[in-house]
Design a protein around this motif. Structure first.
Motif, mmCIF file in Angstrom:
data_model
loop_
_atom_site.group_PDB
_atom_site.id
_atom_site.type_symbol
_atom_site.label_atom_id
_atom_site.label_comp_id
_atom_site.label_asym_id
_atom_site.label_seq_id
_atom_site.Cartn_x
_atom_site.Cartn_y
_atom_site.Cartn_z
ATOM 1 N N GLU A 300 5.321 2.452 12.218
ATOM 2 C CA GLU A 300 6.041 3.183 13.264
ATOM 3 C C GLU A 300 6.513 4.544 12.751
ATOM 4 O O GLU A 300 6.324 5.575 13.418
ATOM 5 N N GLU A 301 7.076 4.567 11.555
ATOM 6 C CA GLU A 301 7.647 5.794 11.016
ATOM 7 C C GLU A 301 6.583 6.785 10.548
ATOM 8 O O GLU A 301 6.851 7.988 10.452
ATOM 9 N N SER A 302 5.366 6.305 10.279
ATOM 10 C CA SER A 302 4.306 7.195 9.792
ATOM 11 C C SER A 302 3.805 8.159 10.854
ATOM 12 O O SER A 302 3.217 9.196 10.541
ATOM 13 N N GLN A 303 4.015 7.794 12.122
ATOM 14 C CA GLN A 303 3.584 8.614 13.262
ATOM 15 C C GLN A 303 2.059 8.727 13.382
ATOM 16 O O GLN A 303 1.553 9.548 14.143
ATOM 17 N N VAL A 304 1.299 7.893 12.652
ATOM 18 C CA VAL A 304 -0.164 7.909 12.803
ATOM 19 C C VAL A 304 -0.560 6.930 13.904
ATOM 20 O O VAL A 304 0.188 6.004 14.245
ATOM 21 N N ASN A 305 -1.742 7.150 14.477
ATOM 22 C CA ASN A 305 -2.319 6.177 15.404
ATOM 23 C C ASN A 305 -2.878 5.025 14.583
ATOM 24 O O ASN A 305 -3.537 5.251 13.562
ATOM 25 N N PHE A 306 -2.626 3.807 15.017
ATOM 26 C CA PHE A 306 -3.081 2.675 14.212
ATOM 27 C C PHE A 306 -3.568 1.527 15.090
ATOM 28 O O PHE A 306 -3.102 1.330 16.217
ATOM 29 N N VAL A 406 6.392 -4.194 -0.758
ATOM 30 C CA VAL A 406 6.121 -2.824 -0.323
ATOM 31 C C VAL A 406 7.127 -2.473 0.770
ATOM 32 O O VAL A 406 7.163 -3.125 1.819
ATOM 33 N N THR A 407 7.930 -1.464 0.527
ATOM 34 C CA THR A 407 8.936 -1.071 1.513
ATOM 35 C C THR A 407 8.296 -0.265 2.640
ATOM 36 O O THR A 407 7.178 0.259 2.493
ATOM 37 N N SER A 408 9.009 -0.152 3.747
ATOM 38 C CA SER A 408 8.503 0.637 4.871
ATOM 39 C C SER A 408 8.347 2.104 4.468
ATOM 40 O O SER A 408 7.369 2.768 4.847
ATOM 41 N N GLU A 409 9.297 2.610 3.645
ATOM 42 C CA GLU A 409 9.212 3.999 3.192
ATOM 43 C C GLU A 409 7.994 4.208 2.286
ATOM 44 O O GLU A 409 7.291 5.217 2.391
ATOM 45 N N GLY A 410 7.756 3.221 1.401
ATOM 46 C CA GLY A 410 6.602 3.315 0.514
ATOM 47 C C GLY A 410 5.295 3.273 1.273
ATOM 48 O O GLY A 410 4.352 4.020 0.960
ATOM 49 N N LEU A 411 5.210 2.423 2.278
ATOM 50 C CA LEU A 411 3.983 2.347 3.080
ATOM 51 C C LEU A 411 3.782 3.637 3.862
ATOM 52 O O LEU A 411 2.666 4.182 3.902
ATOM 53 N N LYS A 412 4.854 4.124 4.483
ATOM 54 C CA LYS A 412 4.769 5.380 5.241
ATOM 55 C C LYS A 412 4.237 6.510 4.358
ATOM 56 O O LYS A 412 3.338 7.265 4.755
ATOM 57 N N LYS A 413 4.771 6.618 3.146
ATOM 58 C CA LYS A 413 4.348 7.680 2.218
ATOM 59 C C LYS A 413 2.855 7.628 1.940
ATOM 60 O O LYS A 413 2.150 8.646 2.013
ATOM 61 N N MET A 414 2.338 6.432 1.630
ATOM 62 C CA MET A 414 0.925 6.320 1.245
ATOM 63 C C MET A 414 -0.008 6.400 2.451
ATOM 64 O O MET A 414 -1.139 6.876 2.330
ATOM 65 N N VAL A 415 0.449 5.947 3.611
ATOM 66 C CA VAL A 415 -0.348 6.111 4.834
ATOM 67 C C VAL A 415 -0.530 7.592 5.136
ATOM 68 O O VAL A 415 -1.632 8.056 5.450
ATOM 69 N N LYS A 416 0.567 8.358 5.027
ATOM 70 C CA LYS A 416 0.485 9.803 5.281
ATOM 71 C C LYS A 416 -0.433 10.474 4.264
ATOM 72 O O LYS A 416 -1.196 11.385 4.605
ATOM 73 N N GLU A 417 -0.368 10.032 3.011
ATOM 74 C CA GLU A 417 -1.216 10.617 1.969
ATOM 75 C C GLU A 417 -2.689 10.329 2.245
ATOM 76 O O GLU A 417 -3.547 11.206 2.090
ATOM 77 N N LEU A 418 -2.990 9.098 2.632
ATOM 78 C CA LEU A 418 -4.385 8.730 2.908
ATOM 79 C C LEU A 418 -4.934 9.513 4.098
ATOM 80 O O LEU A 418 -6.067 10.012 4.054
ATOM 81 N N MET A 419 -4.153 9.615 5.154
ATOM 82 C CA MET A 419 -4.658 10.197 6.397
ATOM 83 C C MET A 419 -4.574 11.728 6.427
ATOM 84 O O MET A 419 -5.381 12.382 7.085
ATOM 85 N N GLU A 420 -3.620 12.296 5.660
ATOM 86 C CA GLU A 420 -3.380 13.735 5.809
ATOM 87 C C GLU A 420 -3.285 14.492 4.489
ATOM 88 O O GLU A 420 -3.351 15.731 4.479
ATOM 89 N N GLY A 421 -3.117 13.800 3.366
ATOM 90 C CA GLY A 421 -2.847 14.467 2.093
ATOM 91 C C GLY A 421 -4.094 14.888 1.331
ATOM 92 O O GLY A 421 -5.232 14.560 1.699
ATOM 93 N N GLU A 422 -3.875 15.611 0.230
ATOM 94 C CA GLU A 422 -4.983 16.083 -0.607
ATOM 95 C C GLU A 422 -5.702 14.926 -1.291
ATOM 96 O O GLU A 422 -6.934 14.927 -1.397
ATOM 97 N N LYS A 423 -4.942 13.942 -1.763
ATOM 98 C CA LYS A 423 -5.591 12.778 -2.385
ATOM 99 C C LYS A 423 -6.444 12.042 -1.359
ATOM 100 O O LYS A 423 -7.516 11.521 -1.678
ATOM 101 N N GLY A 424 -5.971 11.989 -0.125
ATOM 102 C CA GLY A 424 -6.744 11.370 0.947
ATOM 103 C C GLY A 424 -8.060 12.088 1.176
ATOM 104 O O GLY A 424 -9.099 11.448 1.397
ATOM 105 N N LYS A 425 -8.024 13.410 1.108
ATOM 106 C CA LYS A 425 -9.265 14.181 1.277
ATOM 107 C C LYS A 425 -10.251 13.871 0.154
ATOM 108 O O LYS A 425 -11.464 13.769 0.379
ATOM 109 N N ASP A 426 -9.725 13.737 -1.073
ATOM 110 C CA ASP A 426 -10.602 13.458 -2.223
ATOM 111 C C ASP A 426 -11.288 12.104 -2.082
ATOM 112 O O ASP A 426 -12.506 11.985 -2.314
ATOM 113 N N VAL A 427 -10.524 11.069 -1.717
ATOM 114 C CA VAL A 427 -11.134 9.737 -1.628
ATOM 115 C C VAL A 427 -12.038 9.640 -0.396
ATOM 116 O O VAL A 427 -13.023 8.887 -0.407
ATOM 117 N N ARG A 428 -11.739 10.409 0.644
ATOM 118 C CA ARG A 428 -12.619 10.421 1.820
ATOM 119 C C ARG A 428 -13.981 11.024 1.463
ATOM 120 O O ARG A 428 -15.031 10.524 1.885
#
Length: 486
Positions: A300-306, A406-428
């Motif tokens: 919910e807090e990540s604001q991504v579509n899921f 895994v806390t909600s804050e921790g999940l939110k952080k990594m979801v945002k990184e995967l979908m929008e961050g630089e590390k996410g771009k590299d693994v994509r």
């Protein structure tokens, strides 16, 4: 005449969707090579298999065997691990399949000209049946070459007997750049002196695999050459890497009227120009209510579509989430075709337990992973995904442990990184490269295509070297078994 007869493979999956689906994909691949298929299952599992082959019903024979009744702890009518009240009953369930052996052999006796038996590794007793009829047996384990090789090195060198805590890192003998912890392994493998029914079952499985003609690997050489080479150098049974098997699936033209609601929802997201995160932890992981709540809040807090696929018992925890996020999220309670979802052009990330099927389906769909392992070989697969082939990131647990919360804050952080961050771009980018390599391996002339051709030809030669048909009595079987071993 024997040399012109089509090969005839008997396939026998274990009673679990995660184990069954890859062998159904293998069957589809073999059908494209003009191999005759007979597939063994049970009455309750037949509808799922029959539906899978509804367009090939004339090309495959399905044989029902009676599933044992009155197994301690298992309600009557449950014939798949997906429906067990708890995975704590797994060993009783798996061991009970031995009672199917007489029925299997009675049916096998009526099937002429069998080239080989491919059975799930958990059905170790099928080796004895195969030997009675002089038929080569290949075992199928739904594991990567990486996790298989690492487990062999860790167990063989007793590496887990040394660390003081479950989270101490240990360098793996033979692969010193890989570091694991005791928490990367389930019971039996992570105990200093394992014993009991589970240990007995595991040993039976390992011994049967070692004494089989070979093992089918749902992998491809370019993905993990060092580990497949290790298995073929160190293991008695040759490893035949013929995957990734999800690419064997032949797609049917889409019918708009028959699309599931979640696919229609994904279509809407494409039309809106939105990316979607797919979330699924498999059919067997047992997740606490507290952890489910944290997942709900994090999404919910990540604001991504899921799109989140949950098991039915988990719905009470996540019911309110759908109301809070509205059209931004969809929660699905039914069984889904995961590969269809991952292939959808809107799906750009996958929060996964890293079951090997899921990893391969991600690779085939070129979708990067946020790894959250739960059990079995999943922690090792997660290490492979993140550290070895680099097609994913990993969730952060609050204490750094493999099995930590895994806390909600921790999940939110990594979801945002995967979908929008630089590390996410590299693994994509890396997921796309490896996905393309997978398609090349499965295409005509590719490594997996060649290995499957070699396997079929070799098994045909073994069969044709027999004098007459395979033996039909135990007395004849003895000499045939000796010839096969020779």
């Amino acid at each position: 005449m024997a040399s012109t007869r089509h090969p005839h493979f008997v396939l026998f999956p274990f009673m679990s969707k995660g184990h069954t689906i890859p062998l159904l994909h293998l069957a589809q691949l073999l059908l494209s090579r003009r191999v005759t298929i007979t597939l063994f299952t049970t009455k309750a599992n037949r509808p799922f298999i029959a539906h899978f082959f509804h367009r090939h019903s004339d090309s495959i024979s399905i044989v029902d065997l009676p599933f044992p009744i009155q197994v301690e702890g298992i309600p009557q009518g449950i014939e798949s691990t997906d429906k067990l009240p708890s995975m704590s009953f797994f060993t009783q369930f798996a061991t009970s399949t031995k009672l199917m052996q007489p029925h299997f052999e009675q049916a096998l006796e009526k099937i002429p000209h069998v080239t080989c038996i491919v059975s799930d590794g958990f059905l170790s007793w099928t080796l004895e049946s195969a030997n009675k009829f002089g038929i080569p047996r290949l075992s199928y384990f739904g594991m990567s070459g990486y996790s298989t090789a690492v487990t062999q090195q860790v167990a063989g060198n007793r590496l887990l007997s040394g660390p003081e805590t479950d989270d101490d890192l240990i360098a793996v003998t033979g692969f010193p750049w890989i570091k694991v912890t005791r928490n990367d392994f389930d019971e039996v493998f992570n105990q200093r002196n394992p014993m009991g029914p589970q240990q007995d079952f595991v040993m039976e499985v390992i011994i049967a695999m070692a004494n089989s003609y070979g093992q089918i690997m749902n992998s491809f050489y370019e993905l993990e050459p060092e580990f497949l080479d290790y298995l073929n150098r160190e293991s008695k049974a040759k490893a035949w890497s013929v995957g990734p098997l999800p690419l064997a699936v032949t797609e049917s033209p889409p019918n708009v009227d028959q699309k599931p609601k979640w696919i229609r929802w994904l279509d809407q997201k494409v039309a809106q120009g939105c990316s979607v995160l797919y979330v699924a932890f498999g059919s067997q992981a047992e997740i606490s209510s507290k952890q489910l709540k944290a997942i709900s809040n994090g999404l919910e807090e990540s604001q991504v579509n899921f799109l989140w696929v949950v098991r039915k018992y988990e719905t009470l925890v996540v019911d309110e989430l759908q109301e809070r996020v509205g059209e931004r999220g969809m929660i699905v309670r039914e069984w889904v075709d995961q590969l269809e979802i991952l292939k959808h052009e809107s799906v750009k990330g996958f929060v996964s337990h890293c079951g090997w099927n899921s990893v391969l389906e991600s690779i085939c769909s070129e979708v990067p992973i946020l790894a959250w392992p739960m059990m079995a070989d999943q922690p090792l697969n997660a290490r492979m995904v993140v550290e070895e082939i680099k097609i994913g990131l990993r969730v952060e647990t609050c204490d750094g442990s493999v099995k930590g919360f895994v806390t909600s804050e921790g999940l939110k952080k990594m979801v945002k990184e995967l979908m929008e961050g630089e590390k996410g771009k590299d693994v994509r980018k890396k997921a796309k490269e490896i996905g393309e390599a997978a398609k090349e391996a499965m295409a005509e002339g590719g490594s997996s295509w060649r290995i499957l051709t070699e396997l079929i030809d070799e098994l045909q030669a073994v069969r044709n070297s027999k004098i007459g048909d395979f033996p039909r009595s135990e007395g004849d079987a003895t000499s045939a078994t000796s010839n096969a071993e020779a």
